[in-house]
Each structure stands twice: as structure tokens, then as C-alpha cells.
Design a protein around this motif. Structure first.
Motif, PDB file in Angstrom:
ATOM      1  N   PHE A  22       0.716  -1.104  -0.077  1.00 43.10           N
ATOM      2  CA  PHE A  22       0.058  -0.236  -0.089  1.00 43.10           C
ATOM      3  C   PHE A  22       0.819   1.320   0.048  1.00 43.10           C
ATOM      4  CE2 PHE A  22      -2.313  -3.412   1.742  1.00 43.10           C
ATOM      5  CZ  PHE A  22      -3.566  -3.402   1.382  1.00 43.10           C
ATOM      6  N   THR A  23       0.574   2.186  -0.741  1.00 42.86           N
ATOM      7  CA  THR A  23       1.348   3.172  -0.961  1.00 42.86           C
ATOM      8  C   THR A  23       0.639   4.635  -0.669  1.00 42.86           C
ATOM      9  OG1 THR A  23       0.869   3.536  -3.543  1.00 42.86           O
ATOM     10  CG2 THR A  23       2.866   2.391  -2.872  1.00 42.86           C
ATOM     11  N   ALA A  24       1.180   5.472   0.121  1.00 39.03           N
ATOM     12  CA  ALA A  24       0.407   6.749   0.250  1.00 39.03           C
ATOM     13  C   ALA A  24       1.090   7.743  -0.597  1.00 39.03           C
ATOM     14  CB  ALA A  24       0.505   6.860   1.721  1.00 39.03           C
ATOM     15  N   GLY A  25       0.098   8.746  -1.121  1.00 40.44           N
ATOM     16  CA  GLY A  25       0.306   9.568  -2.143  1.00 40.44           C
ATOM     17  C   GLY A  25       0.728  10.943  -1.462  1.00 40.44           C
ATOM     18  N   GLY A  26       0.601  11.195  -0.313  1.00 39.98           N
ATOM     19  CA  GLY A  26       0.880  12.700   0.096  1.00 39.98           C
ATOM     20  C   GLY A  26       0.080  13.512  -0.358  1.00 39.98           C
ATOM     21  N   LYS A  27       0.298  14.687  -1.043  1.00 41.60           N
ATOM     22  CA  LYS A  27      -0.467  15.756  -1.596  1.00 41.60           C
ATOM     23  C   LYS A  27      -1.606  15.384  -2.478  1.00 41.60           C
ATOM     24  CE  LYS A  27       2.809  18.006  -4.375  1.00 41.60           C
ATOM     25  NZ  LYS A  27       3.744  19.014  -4.772  1.00 41.60           N
ATOM     26  N   ASP A  28      -1.435  14.075  -3.133  1.00 36.56           N
ATOM     27  CA  ASP A  28      -2.313  13.855  -4.203  1.00 36.56           C
ATOM     28  C   ASP A  28      -3.574  13.187  -3.485  1.00 36.56           C
ATOM     29  OD1 ASP A  28      -2.000  11.026  -3.784  1.00 36.56           O
ATOM     30  OD2 ASP A  28      -0.719  10.493  -5.601  1.00 36.56           O
ATOM     31  N   ARG A  29      -3.621  13.016  -1.969  1.00 40.29           N
ATOM     32  CA  ARG A  29      -4.806  12.799  -1.201  1.00 40.29           C
ATOM     33  C   ARG A  29      -5.250  11.166  -1.814  1.00 40.29           C
ATOM     34  NH1 ARG A  29      -8.224  17.682  -3.127  1.00 40.29           N
ATOM     35  NH2 ARG A  29      -6.675  17.413  -4.693  1.00 40.29           N
ATOM     36  N   THR A  30      -4.389  10.509  -2.026  1.00 41.55           N
ATOM     37  CA  THR A  30      -4.801   8.737  -2.494  1.00 41.55           C
ATOM     38  C   THR A  30      -3.764   7.886  -1.901  1.00 41.55           C
ATOM     39  OG1 THR A  30      -3.576   8.704  -4.461  1.00 41.55           O
ATOM     40  CG2 THR A  30      -5.560   9.787  -4.850  1.00 41.55           C
ATOM     41  N   PHE A  31      -4.338   6.674  -1.607  1.00 44.89           N
ATOM     42  CA  PHE A  31      -3.212   5.484  -1.488  1.00 44.89           C
ATOM     43  C   PHE A  31      -3.860   4.447  -2.239  1.00 44.89           C
ATOM     44  CE2 PHE A  31      -6.765   4.476   1.731  1.00 44.89           C
ATOM     45  CZ  PHE A  31      -6.704   2.992   1.773  1.00 44.89           C
ATOM     46  N   MET A  32      -2.857   3.656  -2.714  1.00 41.94           N
ATOM     47  CA  MET A  32      -2.958   2.782  -3.566  1.00 41.94           C
ATOM     48  C   MET A  32      -2.660   1.421  -3.116  1.00 41.94           C
ATOM     49  SD  MET A  32      -1.775   4.617  -7.038  1.00 41.94           S
ATOM     50  CE  MET A  32      -2.547   5.913  -7.555  1.00 41.94           C
ATOM     51  N   LYS A  33      -3.372   0.260  -3.491  1.00 45.05           N
ATOM     52  CA  LYS A  33      -3.045  -1.159  -3.279  1.00 45.05           C
ATOM     53  C   LYS A  33      -2.520  -2.013  -4.366  1.00 45.05           C
ATOM     54  CE  LYS A  33      -5.939  -5.353  -2.427  1.00 45.05           C
ATOM     55  NZ  LYS A  33      -7.055  -5.932  -2.172  1.00 45.05           N
ATOM     56  N   TRP A  34      -1.195  -2.565  -4.410  1.00 38.39           N
ATOM     57  CA  TRP A  34      -0.618  -3.089  -5.327  1.00 38.39           C
ATOM     58  C   TRP A  34      -0.567  -4.356  -5.174  1.00 38.39           C
ATOM     59  CZ3 TRP A  34       1.114  -0.011  -9.439  1.00 38.39           C
ATOM     60  CH2 TRP A  34       1.113   1.276  -9.244  1.00 38.39           C
ATOM     61  N   LYS A  35      -0.852  -5.258  -5.984  1.00 33.39           N
ATOM     62  CA  LYS A  35      -0.805  -6.930  -5.664  1.00 33.39           C
ATOM     63  C   LYS A  35       0.629  -7.430  -6.196  1.00 33.39           C
ATOM     64  CE  LYS A  35      -3.253 -11.224  -6.778  1.00 33.39           C
ATOM     65  NZ  LYS A  35      -4.479 -11.827  -7.303  1.00 33.39           N
ATOM     66  N   ILE A  36       1.313  -8.227  -5.531  1.00 33.64           N
ATOM     67  CA  ILE A  36       2.612  -8.645  -5.721  1.00 33.64           C
ATOM     68  C   ILE A  36       2.461  -9.945  -6.518  1.00 33.64           C
ATOM     69  CG2 ILE A  36       4.677  -9.383  -4.786  1.00 33.64           C
ATOM     70  CD1 ILE A  36       4.055  -7.558  -2.296  1.00 33.64           C
ATOM     71  N   ASN A  37       3.267  -9.886  -7.406  1.00 36.78           N
ATOM     72  CA  ASN A  37       3.406 -11.413  -8.523  1.00 36.78           C
ATOM     73  C   ASN A  37       4.934 -11.654  -8.503  1.00 36.78           C
ATOM     74  OD1 ASN A  37       3.165 -13.195 -10.353  1.00 36.78           O
ATOM     75  ND2 ASN A  37       2.689 -11.795 -12.120  1.00 36.78           N
ATOM     76  N   LEU A  38       5.393 -12.321  -7.641  1.00 32.47           N
ATOM     77  CA  LEU A  38       6.868 -12.561  -7.457  1.00 32.47           C
ATOM     78  C   LEU A  38       7.266 -13.264  -8.618  1.00 32.47           C
ATOM     79  CD1 LEU A  38       7.182 -13.222  -3.711  1.00 32.47           C
ATOM     80  CD2 LEU A  38       7.741 -11.109  -4.851  1.00 32.47           C
ATOM     81  N   PRO A  39       6.609 -14.448  -9.222  1.00 41.53           N
ATOM     82  CA  PRO A  39       7.152 -14.957 -10.477  1.00 41.53           C
ATOM     83  C   PRO A  39       7.562 -14.044 -11.537  1.00 41.53           C
ATOM     84  CG  PRO A  39       5.379 -16.055  -9.321  1.00 41.53           C
ATOM     85  CD  PRO A  39       5.231 -14.910  -8.754  1.00 41.53           C
ATOM     86  N   ALA A  40       6.825 -13.185 -11.654  1.00 43.27           N
ATOM     87  CA  ALA A  40       7.100 -12.248 -12.749  1.00 43.27           C
ATOM     88  C   ALA A  40       8.625 -11.471 -12.494  1.00 43.27           C
ATOM     89  CB  ALA A  40       6.155 -11.213 -12.833  1.00 43.27           C
ATOM     90  N   LEU A  41       8.911 -11.280 -11.619  1.00 41.94           N
ATOM     91  CA  LEU A  41       9.949 -10.573 -11.210  1.00 41.94           C
ATOM     92  C   LEU A  41      11.128 -11.832 -11.145  1.00 41.94           C
ATOM     93  CD1 LEU A  41      11.888  -8.258 -10.409  1.00 41.94           C
ATOM     94  CD2 LEU A  41      11.352  -8.920  -7.871  1.00 41.94           C
ATOM     95  N   ASP A  42      10.915 -12.919 -10.694  1.00 43.82           N
ATOM     96  CA  ASP A  42      11.872 -14.037 -11.152  1.00 43.82           C
ATOM     97  C   ASP A  42      12.041 -14.396 -12.398  1.00 43.82           C
ATOM     98  OD1 ASP A  42      11.911 -14.237  -8.207  1.00 43.82           O
ATOM     99  OD2 ASP A  42      10.319 -16.031  -8.238  1.00 43.82           O
ATOM    100  N   ALA A  43      11.154 -14.254 -13.196  1.00 41.49           N
ATOM    101  CA  ALA A  43      11.254 -14.432 -14.825  1.00 41.49           C
ATOM    102  C   ALA A  43      12.003 -13.503 -15.358  1.00 41.49           C
ATOM    103  CB  ALA A  43       9.832 -14.684 -15.299  1.00 41.49           C
ATOM    104  N   ALA A  44      11.665 -12.228 -14.842  1.00 38.70           N
ATOM    105  CA  ALA A  44      12.590 -11.206 -15.511  1.00 38.70           C
ATOM    106  C   ALA A  44      14.360 -11.254 -15.056  1.00 38.70           C
ATOM    107  CB  ALA A  44      12.077  -9.518 -14.955  1.00 38.70           C
ATOM    108  N   ALA A  45      14.415 -11.542 -13.848  1.00 33.82           N
ATOM    109  CA  ALA A  45      15.877 -11.795 -13.369  1.00 33.82           C
ATOM    110  C   ALA A  45      16.481 -12.991 -14.342  1.00 33.82           C
ATOM    111  CB  ALA A  45      15.819 -12.046 -12.020  1.00 33.82           C
TER     112      ALA A  45
END
Length: 922
Positions: A687-710
């Protein structure tokens, strides 16, 4: 195609579980309340479209689903929607500003316009009634107005014109729905009418109008929005004084083939006082004029500006936008609250007005609240209430799927992030919330505020369990519990660390202030609790921009006296920005830091010795905050990951860190600046907080995609070869090989006639020479760190010291230690700004004598002999030429040597080009 076959409502039928990215935007909380909210569907489905930071959100309210239109790299500054609600146009301002037209049925970006207004981007946009044309107004000081035929594949506008600065900053524009060749814009003080006739001709059809109190002998107020009247002979402008300015236009207005010699007659004929409250929204729908005001009232008027009906509610704040449904309800028999048939005495326009009031509508307010209004019952149903000020504080529950978010407006909300349901909230009126932290057991939630106060709350009810603490003299920036929940530590903007302790009194637990200390002289970047290796007692560290790592002795600390056990300077020149405990991947224990030079460093937790320097992610700005990702049940138990945020991005890094760029990935999360982030307890979401843009965002993690890129980036040395200039087959690599083996020749003697012993290693003491030969000039401290890094690399496992290094390890060492962005002329110029003075020409210079003195007396001091040898080599002179030998020089040797070679005043350019002999990039 997807667009051709798209139909309303099919957007949420897509399968979005399959993704090729390591991070995927799953949900957006909060929105930009300064932009309009649009109703796309009504009745059985409430589908809204709004903007959150750089993302367009299509939100199915009843189905609790979101679809995200992602393509902008800057915060979206304006948007518009076509009459049929299918085509959505968005624009942003900033570097590489874009205009994107989206199909709201399929979510496909059907057209992207690059470099529309390259200077400052776009501040206002509108779409024509036939949805074929866009008009945009740039955000620069000198504004440019452009008309675009977005359905054609051209990057040039149909026509454009520049506005005079005296017209004021035009920030609103709208087409004439009955004539696509006309549109109107307004600033706070002036209204401009436009007529475009043919390609590349755009003409403001009247001089910009500036109305003063003397014009109509009344206070007009500032302009908010303008529209064309449905009678096509008038236009209207709403003002902050609750008035409507009526503009009369020539009728009929035929479209000439050429620009007319004189503009159409457009005159402000009258100012109609509608109410006392400021009008914020003005629109025309069917045969009604609709206004919204700062009191939250929506009023409907007929063509003669006679009041038809009012919709209001005491919970509605200043209205920012009104969006009507395209779906009609069954016609009512009478107005809401009226016993009379609906306008039965009006024969011409009653049917049209009746249709208008049979549309439900969506209200959005400037205090970040949305309402659904059913016009048959005057029912105001609140859809969403979000933070209206900066969102800086965020924390995830250690055991449950809850995320707590705090705002500078004092709003604290807790969400169930798996069900995406709001659970509980509390509003603090005294100050804004700056940071949050759950205790490890999940019973408590601590909050730090902008006024320096600290609250400890029940994690479920959000009620205070004790009186607030007020021991910080500035805004609290960091807050954290110890692993056993016995201590709570905070850091504030006054560079102080404050510790609170849980004590047992009268059989019950309560919290009290222990002590505080101004332990840094620059901003504190991190506070970190750990556990002592020889006990289970808490360990507390703080890291500041003063490069100091401070460790505190909590056991020895008493009331109002916080004991410091160690102070260690971590960096020589770089500024450390964040701190985290490194996973136990070997027998040696480390903590990890990241600095402003894109380097990550591993330090021994006991000795604080730098054990490794590594190239970190380089995505436009350094890492601001880091955390180790908790292990997931499906993940490889031997594999660990790091989560980080930069200025505007969120990313993942595979561990162990080794400098391989393919092991890292990042995505833009908040272009205006990410304030903080939190990780779910199961390691599945960020979850990332955006400060002055007044939003926060939820990000789903997909570890196999990073493993594949590496994996695809290559194994062993392949990724590092690619970081060398020219790669494995390039000239730089061959030159490096030559230097590597030349060192071996020197070690065995250049002139020896004995058989050569060719080796793949060189002694550690030769590392500095080879590094300098290939263009990297480390300081003495950096040299010591490089040699120690290799020397002790196997000591913890074998107890033996390494005395030599092979070519592969040398390449890794070079990649990880060299400046991430190369040599920078700006860095040297900044040094001259600090150390130099302005000469008669206005250039920043350093006096020759001061230059020599600085080299011998400041920083890593050079001896007289070292300085003479160094300058002799750089200036191309042989030792002893024209003077004494270097080993017999007196105290003025360096000055005598440089008197003829170096000018009395040295600029940054002279230093680089004439002394160092380096090329200066143009």
C-alpha cells in the motif's frame, strides 16, 4: 477489435488475474476532488469515472469493482467525457505531458497525443458534441489554445492560437453543443469566445471581457464556469457573487468560409442575481440551466432563469461537479414536495424539463465527498468520503487484512483490504496525522501528528487508551513499536527521538513518557527497532541525513535521560536515506542502507563496518524507504525480497542484493511524490500513500514475474557485462583485460626473462590503480571499503582473509562502486559554489593558493610530496623539471610548481579541462 465489439458494462467482465508484471494496481482509495466526477451508468449499476493521481478510475459502486486506465506519467490535470459517456479524454501537466482518449466501454486508449503543449502541459480540456474534436488550453504563462481532430492520426492540431497574458489564466473551456466551431473559456476575471473556421485558423470571436463593478453598477465577482444557452443566442457565466452574466450573441451566426473582418457581436447584456452564495458549477441539460454552489445546493432554472426546483442537504459541502445519468426514470406526476402536476401549464418546454428532472445525478464536492441523488425522492446517498488533504500516514495490521490510513485533515480510516470495505473511522480536529504504526500484537495503533502530539489507540475501536502525549516540539515524522510492545519510539522534524514505555501500575498496563533526545542535527530518515543478538531485549537505532547512525541503550535509560551507546558515521559524502534489517542469508548479520547516490550498503550489525557496497535500483530518484517483504506461503522459503519507494515509484528487489539491475522492478505510483508505504502481513500486497495527491493505492505482488525477468536478464556475469560501455565485446572490456594482465606483468617485473606465470587474479592492493586507470577515481575511504569488502568476504564462513581478486569479481566491484550516474560536471560546479567566490566577471572561482591549501588541509589531506607528484603528472611535467625533485621540495614546492601552469583564479571548467584533463560534455 476490442473497441468495435465493446458494449456498456462489459469492462468488469475481463479476467484481470493474469498479469506479466511484478506489481499490479489492484485498488485506488481516494480521488482528486478538484476534478469532476462523471456518472457512466445508473439505476441497476452505479458506475462512476473519476481521477486519482495519474490514474483514471472506473468504479462500479454496487459491484465493488474498479477498472484502472493507466497511461499518464504525471498527475492528470483535466478530463472531459463525451455526451454518450463512451469517450473519455484526459490530459496532464509536467514533463512529457500527454493527451489520451479512452474508450470507456473497453478500457482501451484509442488515441494518444504527444507533445501537445510541451512547455507545461494542459490545464483545461473539452470534447465537442459529436465527440470528434478536442479543445485544450495549455498551463503555461503564455497560454496556447488548440483544437484537435482526435479521430485522425495526426500529431498537429487543426488550429491554434496564443492568448495574451492580460486575459488572465484561462482554466475552464467548453464547446457550444449546437455548433462545434464555437467554444468559450474563462479565467477568474475574463471570458473569451472563440470561433474556428478552417484548418490552422483559430480566432477569439470577441475581445476578452473584463467586467468591473461599474459595468452594471453591482459586484460581479470572480468567474467560475461558462456555458452556451440552449437557445443558441446567449451564453452564461457563473460568478462567486452568486450571479449569472448573460451574454447576447448575433443570431443567426452562419459559418463563413474565411475569417470575418469583425468579430461576432457578443455583449454582456445583464447580470442576474441568482442568490447570495457563490456559484461553483454551471451546466445546461436539455431545457434546464443547472447551478451548484458552495452551500451544496443544486438549482434548476428554465430558459428565462426562473427557478424550477432545488435539491439540497445539510451534509453536502461546496459542489465541484454535477453529472447526470443518461438513463431516464419513469416521469413523476409532480415536483418533489409539490402536490401540483409537473408544469402542466407549460405547453412548449414542459416535456423537455420533465425529462431533465427524471435523471438521477452524481454530486462531488471540494471536500472529497460524493453523493448519488435520486430526483424522484430528493434522496442524497453518500457514496464516498475521502481525505481532503495530504495522505502521509499508512500502516498494515500485523495479523488481520486491515490497513489504517491517516490524513492531514485529521481523518483516520481503517479498511478491510481483502473485501475492500470500510470498517471504522475517527476524525481528529486538533492537527493532521503524519505517521501510523500498529504494535506487533495488533492490539494498539499509535499515531503521530503535525502538532507533535502522539495518540495510542485501540486498534479496533480507534478510541484512545490513554491521554495524548505532547513531548515533541515539531511534527512527528516516524513512529514505531518494539518487537515486544514494551517501547514506542518517535522521531520529529526537530531532529529529536522520543521514547515511551509501557509500565505496570496498580495491576494494569499503561504508557508513560520515558525520555527524549535531540540526537541528530539534520532530518531523521529512519528509526528502527531490533533485537539484541545475545538477549531478547529491544534495540533502537536512528539514522539521519547528518550521516550519523545512533544506537540507544533502552535498559540504561531513565526518566528524561535517553542513553546513547554508539554514534557511527556511515557515509563520507553520500547521504543515507533509509535503513532496514537485512535477512539472515549468511552467518554474518547486517543492516541495509540506501543513499542518495543510488548505492545500497551492508553494515555489520555489531561492528558497524561497511561490508558491501552495491548498485541499487536507478529509476530516476534514490530509494526513500525500504522494508523486507514478509514471507508468503507460496513463495520459495530460500528467496527473500525487498520493497522500496523512490520519489514517485514503488518497486521490488530480489535478495541478496548484488547490483544486477534485472533483479529489480519499479512502477510509477504517485507522480507528485510517494509519502510512505506499508506491506500486508501475508506479503501479498503493498500500500502506497500519495501525500498531497490525497490517495493511497493497493498493489498486488506477483513474485514469479520478477523471478522470470531476473532469469531472462542472464546469469552469473552476463548482466554485469551489459553494464559496461560496449558490453562483453566492447573496447572498454578489452582495455580492462589489458590493465588487469599488465598489473600481473608489473608484479613479476616488466624486464624479467623468466617464464611468466599467467593468473586470473591480481593482488588486492592493485585494485585502486586499475580502478583509476579505467576512469573511476575513488577516495581513500572508498578504496579501504573496496579492499575490505573483498578481504573479509569469506572471513565469517572460513576464518580466512582473501588476498587477491579475479576479473569477474573485479568487474562486479567496479560496477557496484563506481558513480551510478557517471562523472558529473554539476557536482564539481556545486563544490565551486560552496568553496569559491565571485570574481569580477561574475564567475565562481577558487584562488590558486586556497586551492592548494584546501587539498592539503581539508578532507582527505594530501601531503606536500603527494600534491607535487600528482600535479606534476596531471600537468604533463617530469619530476624535477624546472625545479626541485619532489622528494626534496620545500613548503612552497607545490605553489612554485603551479605558478606558471595554473591561473591565479580557477573555475570549475579550468579545473576539469586544464588540470584534470577530462573532456567537458557540451
Amino acid at each position: 477489435s476490442m473497441v468495435w465489439a465493446a458494449k456498456p458494462g462489459m469492462l468488469f467482465q475481463k479476467n484481470r488475474d493474469i498479469s506479466l508484471h511484478p506489481l499490479n494496481l489492484s485498488w485506488v482509495f481516494g480521488y482528486n476532488s478538484s476534478l469532476a466526477v462523471h456518472s457512466l451508468m445508473d439505476r441497476e449499476d452505479w458506475v462512476l469515472l473519476y481521477v486519482s493521481s495519474h490514474t483514471v478510475v472506473i468504479h462500479d459502486i454496487l459491484g465493488n469493482k474498479q477498472y484502472h486506465l493507466q497511461g499518464h506519467t504525471n498527475v492528470i490535470s483535466c478530463l472531459c467525457v463525451s455526451e454518450d459517456k463512451r469517450w473519455v479524454a484526459t490530459a496532464d501537466r509536467g514533463p512529457d505531458a500527454l493527451i489520451i482518449v479512452w474508450d470507456s466501454y473497453s478500457g482501451v486508449p484509442v488515441r494518444t497525443i504527444f507533445e501537445s503543449h510541451p512547455e507545461d502541459g494542459v490545464c483545461a480540456i473539452a470534447i465537442s458534441q459529436d465527440a470528434k474534436y478536442l479543445v485544450t488550453i495549455s498551463a503555461g504563462t503564455v497560454q496556447k489554445v488548440c483544437v484537435w481532430r482526435w479521430t485522425l492520426p495526426t500529431e498537429k492540431p487543426v488550429c491554434s492560437t496564443e492568448l495574451k497574458p492580460e486575459f488572465g489564466h484561462q482554466d475552464y473551456v467548453i464547446f457550444n453543443p449546437q455548433n462545434i466551431h464555437e467554444f468559450v473559456s474563462n479565467s477568474k476575471t475574463q471570458v473569451i469566445f472563440y470561433l474556428w473556421v478552417r484548418q490552422r485558423q483559430l480566432w477569439d470571436a470577441n475581445t476578452a471581457w473584463l467586467l468591473s463593478p461599474q459595468t452594471f453598477k453591482c459586484l460581479v465577482g470572480q468567474f467560475s464556469q461558462s456555458v452556451f444557452h440552449f437557445n443558441d443566442t446567449q451564453a452564461l457565466t457563473a460568478t462567486s457573487a452568486g450571479k449569472l452574466v448573460v451574454w447576447d450573441m448575433d443570431d443567426p451566426r452562419t459559418l463563413p468560409e474565411e475569417l470575418p473582418a469583425k468579430p461576432h457581436g457578443i455583449t454582456a447584456t445583464k447580470v442576474v442575481s441568482m442568490q447570495k452564495e457563490s456559484l461553483t458549477v454551471l451546466t445546461v441539460l436539455d431545457s434546464c440551466v443547472v447551478t451548484g454552489d458552495v452551500k451544496g445546493q443544486v438549482k434548476f432554472y428554465d430558459g428565462q432563469l426562473r427557478l424550477l426546483t432545488i435539491y439540497s442537504h445539510d451534509k453536502v459541502g461546496p459542489i465541484q461537479s454535477i453529472s447526470f445519468s443518461t438513463i431516464l426514470r419513469d416521469p413523476p406526476d409532480a415536483f418533489p414536495g409539490s402536490s401540483q402536476p409537473f408544469l402542466t401549464s407549460w405547453s412548449d418546454s414542459s416535456n423537455s424539463v420533465s425529462l431533465t428532472l427524471n435523471r438521477n445525478f452524481i454530486l462531488s464536492t471540494s471536500d472529497a465527498t460524493m453523493f448519488h441523488v435520486a430526483t424522484d425522492s430528493t434522496n442524497f446517498e453518500r457514496i464516498m468520503k475521502e481525505p481532503k488533504k495530504a495522505v502521509n500516514a499508512i500502516a498494515c495490521h500485523p495479523q488481520e487484512p486491515f490497513v489504517a490510513v491517516g490524513s492531514h485533515c485529521g481523518l483516520l480510516k481503517v479498511w478491510d483490504y481483502k473485501q475492500t470495505q470500510y470498517l471504522v473511522s475517527r476524525i481528529f480536529t486538533e492537527a493532521g496525522m503524519q505517521c501510523l504504526s500498529y504494535d506487533p500484537e495488533g492490539y494498539l495503533l499509535a499515531a503521530g501528528f503535525t502538532d507533535g502530539s502522539v495518540y495510542i489507540l485501540d486498534a479496533i475501536s480507534l478510541q484512545s487508551i490513554c491521554e495524548k502525549f505532547q513531548f515533541s516540539q515539531g511534527p512527528v515524522t516516524h513512529i514505531s513499536f518494539s518487537h515486544d510492545s514494551k517501547y514506542l519510539a518517535t522521531a520529529d522534524e526537530n531532529y529529536s527521538v522520543t521514547v515511551y514505555k509501557r509500565v505496570l501500575q496498580n495491576g494494569s498496563r499503561h504508557w508513560e513518557h520515558l525520555a527524549g533526545l535531540e540526537s541528530h542535527y539534520k532530518p531523521i530518515r529512519s528509526i528502527l527497532f531490533g533485537v539484541h543478538s545475545d538477549s531478547n531485549e529491544p534495540r533502537l537505532l536512528s539514522l539521519g541525513e547528518d550521516r550519523q547512525l545512533v544506537e540507544y541503550d533502552l535498559n540504561s535509560s531513565i526518566k528524561d535521560h535517553l542513553v546513547v551507546t554508539h554514534r557511527d558515521r556511515l557515509e563520507q559524502a553520500a547521504v543515507p536515506l533509509c535503513l532496514a534489517w537485512y535477512p539472515q542469508l549468511s552467518t554474518e548479520s547486517f543492516f541495509l542502507t540506501a543513499n542518495n547516490c543510488y548505492k545500497m550498503k551492508l553494515y555489520n550489525t555489531t561492528t558497524k563496518m561497511c561490508r558491501k557496497t552495491l548498485l541499487g535500483p536507478t529509476y530516476g530518484s534514490p530509494l526513500e524507504k525500504i522494508q523486507i517483504l514478509p514471507k508468503t506461503s507460496s513463495a520459495n522459503p530460500q528467496q527473500h525480497y525487498l520493497v522500496y519507494i523512490t520519489k514517485d515509484k514503488v518497486g521490488l528487489q530480489m535478495l541478496p542484493v548484488d547490483g544486477n539491475p534485472h533483479k529489480s522492478s519499479a512502477f510509477i505510483c504517485h507522480p507528485d511524490g510517494a509519502a510512505d508505504f506499508a506491506i500486508s502481513h501475508d506479503g501479498r500486497y503493498i500500500f502506497t500513500a500519495g501525500g498531497k495527491d490525497r490517495t493511497f493505492m493497493k498493489w498486488k505482488i506477483n513474485l514469479p514475474a520478477l523471478d522470470a525477468a531476473a532469469f531472462l536478464g542472464g546469469e552469473d556475469l552476463v548482466p554485469f557485462y551489459n553494464l559496461l560501455d560496449g558490453g562483453r565485446e566492447g573496447e572498454f572490456f578489452r582495455e580492462l583485460e589489458d590493465y588487469f594482465y599488465y598489473v600481473q606483468l608489473c608484479g613479476q617485473g616488466i624486464d624479467t626473462l623468466e617464464n611468466r606465470q599467467v593468473s586470473t587474479h591480481i593482488p588486492l592492493e592493485e585494485i585502486p590503480s586499475v580502478m583509476r586507470a579505467i576512469g573511476f577515481y575513488p577516495s581513500e575511504e572508498e578504496i579501504e571499503e573496496m579492499i575490505n569488502e573483498v578481504k573479509f568476504s569469506k572471513y565469517a564462513d572460513t576464518g580466512e582473509l582473501v588476498t587477491e581478486i579475479n576479473l569477474g569479481d573485479f568487474i562486479k566491484l567496479y560496477i557496484n562502486h563506481r558513480p551510478a550516474l557517471g562523472l558529473s560536471m554539476k557536482t564539481i560546479q556545486r563544490a565551486f559554489q560552496v568553496l569559491g567566490y565571485d570574481n569580477k566577471k561574475g564567475d565562481k572561482v577558487i584562488d590558486r593558493g586556497d586551492f592548494l591549501s584546501l587539498l592539503q588541509c581539508r578532507g582527505e589531506q594530501m601531503t606536500e610530496d603527494e600534491l607535487v607528484v600528482c600535479l606534476t603528472t596531471l600537468l604533463g611535467r617530469r619530476p624535477g623539471e624546472g625545479g626541485s625533485e619532489p622528494d626534496t621540495c620545500d613548503s612552497t614546492g607545490a605553489a612554485a610548481l603551479t605558478e606558471e601552469e595554473i591561473p591565479a583564479e580557477i573555475t570549475a571548467e579550468i579545473f576539469v579541462a586544464d588540470i584534470l584533463g577530462l573532456p567537458i560534455a557540451q
